[in-house]
Design a protein around this motif. Structure first.
Motif, PDB file in Angstrom:
ATOM      1  N   ALA A 109      -7.458   4.010  -2.995  1.00  0.00           N
ATOM      2  CA  ALA A 109      -6.739   3.038  -4.185  1.00  0.00           C
ATOM      3  C   ALA A 109      -7.566   1.890  -4.283  1.00  0.00           C
ATOM      4  CB  ALA A 109      -5.605   2.985  -4.364  1.00  0.00           C
ATOM      5  N   MET A 110      -7.615   1.147  -3.077  1.00  0.00           N
ATOM      6  CA  MET A 110      -8.165  -0.211  -2.880  1.00  0.00           C
ATOM      7  C   MET A 110      -9.715  -0.320  -3.033  1.00  0.00           C
ATOM      8  SD  MET A 110      -6.135  -2.638  -2.333  1.00  0.00           S
ATOM      9  CE  MET A 110      -6.962  -3.955  -1.542  1.00  0.00           C
ATOM     10  N   ASP A 111     -10.680   1.004  -2.622  1.00  0.00           N
ATOM     11  CA  ASP A 111     -11.752   1.143  -2.722  1.00  0.00           C
ATOM     12  C   ASP A 111     -12.037   1.292  -4.372  1.00  0.00           C
ATOM     13  OD1 ASP A 111     -12.415   0.479  -0.487  1.00  0.00           O
ATOM     14  OD2 ASP A 111     -12.855   2.583   0.477  1.00  0.00           O
ATOM     15  N   ALA A 112     -11.044   2.042  -5.052  1.00  0.00           N
ATOM     16  CA  ALA A 112     -11.155   2.514  -6.333  1.00  0.00           C
ATOM     17  C   ALA A 112     -11.267   1.393  -7.026  1.00  0.00           C
ATOM     18  CB  ALA A 112     -10.275   3.489  -6.864  1.00  0.00           C
ATOM     19  N   VAL A 113     -10.217   0.298  -7.087  1.00  0.00           N
ATOM     20  CA  VAL A 113     -10.284  -0.918  -7.610  1.00  0.00           C
ATOM     21  C   VAL A 113     -11.528  -1.639  -7.482  1.00  0.00           C
ATOM     22  CG1 VAL A 113      -9.025  -3.099  -7.525  1.00  0.00           C
ATOM     23  CG2 VAL A 113      -7.618  -1.169  -7.868  1.00  0.00           C
ATOM     24  N   LYS A 114     -11.987  -1.826  -6.333  1.00  0.00           N
ATOM     25  CA  LYS A 114     -13.082  -2.608  -5.740  1.00  0.00           C
ATOM     26  C   LYS A 114     -14.352  -1.967  -6.403  1.00  0.00           C
ATOM     27  CE  LYS A 114     -11.604  -3.623  -1.032  1.00  0.00           C
ATOM     28  NZ  LYS A 114     -11.690  -3.616   0.053  1.00  0.00           N
ATOM     29  N   GLU A 135       6.148   0.676   1.702  1.00  0.00           N
ATOM     30  CA  GLU A 135       6.816  -0.209   0.480  1.00  0.00           C
ATOM     31  C   GLU A 135       5.775  -1.553   0.446  1.00  0.00           C
ATOM     32  OE1 GLU A 135       8.733   0.202  -2.090  1.00  0.00           O
ATOM     33  OE2 GLU A 135       8.738   2.495  -1.581  1.00  0.00           O
ATOM     34  N   ASN A 136       5.517  -2.031   1.940  1.00  0.00           N
ATOM     35  CA  ASN A 136       4.935  -3.143   2.000  1.00  0.00           C
ATOM     36  C   ASN A 136       3.377  -2.927   1.597  1.00  0.00           C
ATOM     37  OD1 ASN A 136       6.966  -4.946   3.233  1.00  0.00           O
ATOM     38  ND2 ASN A 136       6.196  -4.265   5.206  1.00  0.00           N
ATOM     39  N   THR A 137       3.002  -1.914   1.827  1.00  0.00           N
ATOM     40  CA  THR A 137       1.517  -1.290   1.492  1.00  0.00           C
ATOM     41  C   THR A 137       1.493  -1.376  -0.305  1.00  0.00           C
ATOM     42  OG1 THR A 137       1.249  -0.135   3.389  1.00  0.00           O
ATOM     43  CG2 THR A 137      -0.320   0.367   1.518  1.00  0.00           C
ATOM     44  N   LEU A 138       2.414  -0.923  -0.932  1.00  0.00           N
ATOM     45  CA  LEU A 138       2.614  -0.776  -2.300  1.00  0.00           C
ATOM     46  C   LEU A 138       2.439  -2.211  -2.808  1.00  0.00           C
ATOM     47  CD1 LEU A 138       5.110   1.998  -3.113  1.00  0.00           C
ATOM     48  CD2 LEU A 138       2.613   2.138  -3.404  1.00  0.00           C
ATOM     49  N   ALA A 139       3.135  -3.131  -2.153  1.00  0.00           N
ATOM     50  CA  ALA A 139       3.135  -4.510  -2.618  1.00  0.00           C
ATOM     51  C   ALA A 139       1.422  -4.941  -2.748  1.00  0.00           C
ATOM     52  CB  ALA A 139       4.190  -5.479  -1.843  1.00  0.00           C
ATOM     53  N   GLY A 140       1.086  -4.875  -1.651  1.00  0.00           N
ATOM     54  CA  GLY A 140      -0.582  -5.412  -1.490  1.00  0.00           C
ATOM     55  C   GLY A 140      -1.310  -4.722  -2.504  1.00  0.00           C
ATOM     56  N   LEU A 141      -0.946  -3.333  -2.747  1.00  0.00           N
ATOM     57  CA  LEU A 141      -1.716  -2.695  -3.855  1.00  0.00           C
ATOM     58  C   LEU A 141      -1.604  -3.129  -5.309  1.00  0.00           C
ATOM     59  CD1 LEU A 141      -1.340   1.002  -2.422  1.00  0.00           C
ATOM     60  CD2 LEU A 141      -3.637  -0.225  -2.615  1.00  0.00           C
ATOM     61  N   LYS A 142      -0.236  -3.482  -5.511  1.00  0.00           N
ATOM     62  CA  LYS A 142       0.207  -3.985  -6.915  1.00  0.00           C
ATOM     63  C   LYS A 142      -0.713  -5.360  -6.772  1.00  0.00           C
ATOM     64  CE  LYS A 142       4.571  -2.331  -7.373  1.00  0.00           C
ATOM     65  NZ  LYS A 142       6.185  -2.457  -7.336  1.00  0.00           N
ATOM     66  N   LYS A 143      -0.674  -6.313  -5.973  1.00  0.00           N
ATOM     67  CA  LYS A 143      -1.474  -7.560  -6.033  1.00  0.00           C
ATOM     68  C   LYS A 143      -2.902  -7.308  -6.339  1.00  0.00           C
ATOM     69  CE  LYS A 143       1.786 -10.279  -3.087  1.00  0.00           C
ATOM     70  NZ  LYS A 143       1.847 -11.033  -1.979  1.00  0.00           N
ATOM     71  N   ALA A 144      -3.479  -6.165  -5.794  1.00  0.00           N
ATOM     72  CA  ALA A 144      -4.963  -5.919  -5.985  1.00  0.00           C
ATOM     73  C   ALA A 144      -5.279  -5.193  -7.271  1.00  0.00           C
ATOM     74  CB  ALA A 144      -5.476  -5.145  -4.685  1.00  0.00           C
TER      75      ALA A 144
END
Length: 149
Positions: A109-114, A135-144
């Motif tokens: 997901a992070m690479d997709a956004v990038k 849940e912590n990972t999801l919070a970071g993904l939302k911010k990205a």
């Protein structure tokens, strides 16, 4: 154009998750394929050594396309063939489902956004070994910029 990306739904990993996850993923695949006419792309991990032993897709996984790509690293974007196919499909949006939510799903997901894709993780179709870390990972993904649906 939207594509559904199914990450690491392999026999090797599914024993850690209940049948509910596989059922949810199969329902999503069926809906995307039959009603939404969305291409389904499967990605499976073969480990750093590239050994295919024990890395088969789950016998219960609904396979509706022959778009199956191998990766050696957590992100599906580490596979040149996957990247080329997503581009060839002219995908602009990626929906991501599979396991593990804190690792391979998150890194894809992070690479997709990038790489400029509108990116969604379908929460009900993602398994994680540790819910607190997820849940912590999801919070970071939302911010990205990843949509958690």
């Amino acid at each position: 154009m939207r594509a559904l990306v199914v990450i690491d739904m392999q026999e090797k990993y599914l024993e850690e998750y209940g049948d509910e996850l596989l059922n949810s993923i199969n329902e999503k695949i069926k809906l995307a394929h039959e009603e939404e006419d969305v291409p389904i792309v499967y990605v499976k991990n073969v480990g750093i050594t590239g050994s295919k032993a024990g890395y088969d897709l789950s016998h219960g996984l609904l396979l509706v396309s022959d778009l199956v790509y191998e990766k050696k690293r957590p992100s599906a974007f580490s596979s040149k063939a996957f990247v080329q196919k997503i581009k060839a499909l002219k995908a602009t949006e990626l929906e991501i489902i599979g396991v593990d939510g804190s690792s391979c799903v998150a890194k894809t997901a992070m690479d997709a956004v990038k790489n400029g894709y509108k990116t969604e993780i379908i929460r009900s179709c993602v398994g994680a070994r540790n819910e607190k870390i997820f849940e912590n990972t999801l919070a970071g993904l939302k911010k990205a910029g990843v949509c958690i649906c």
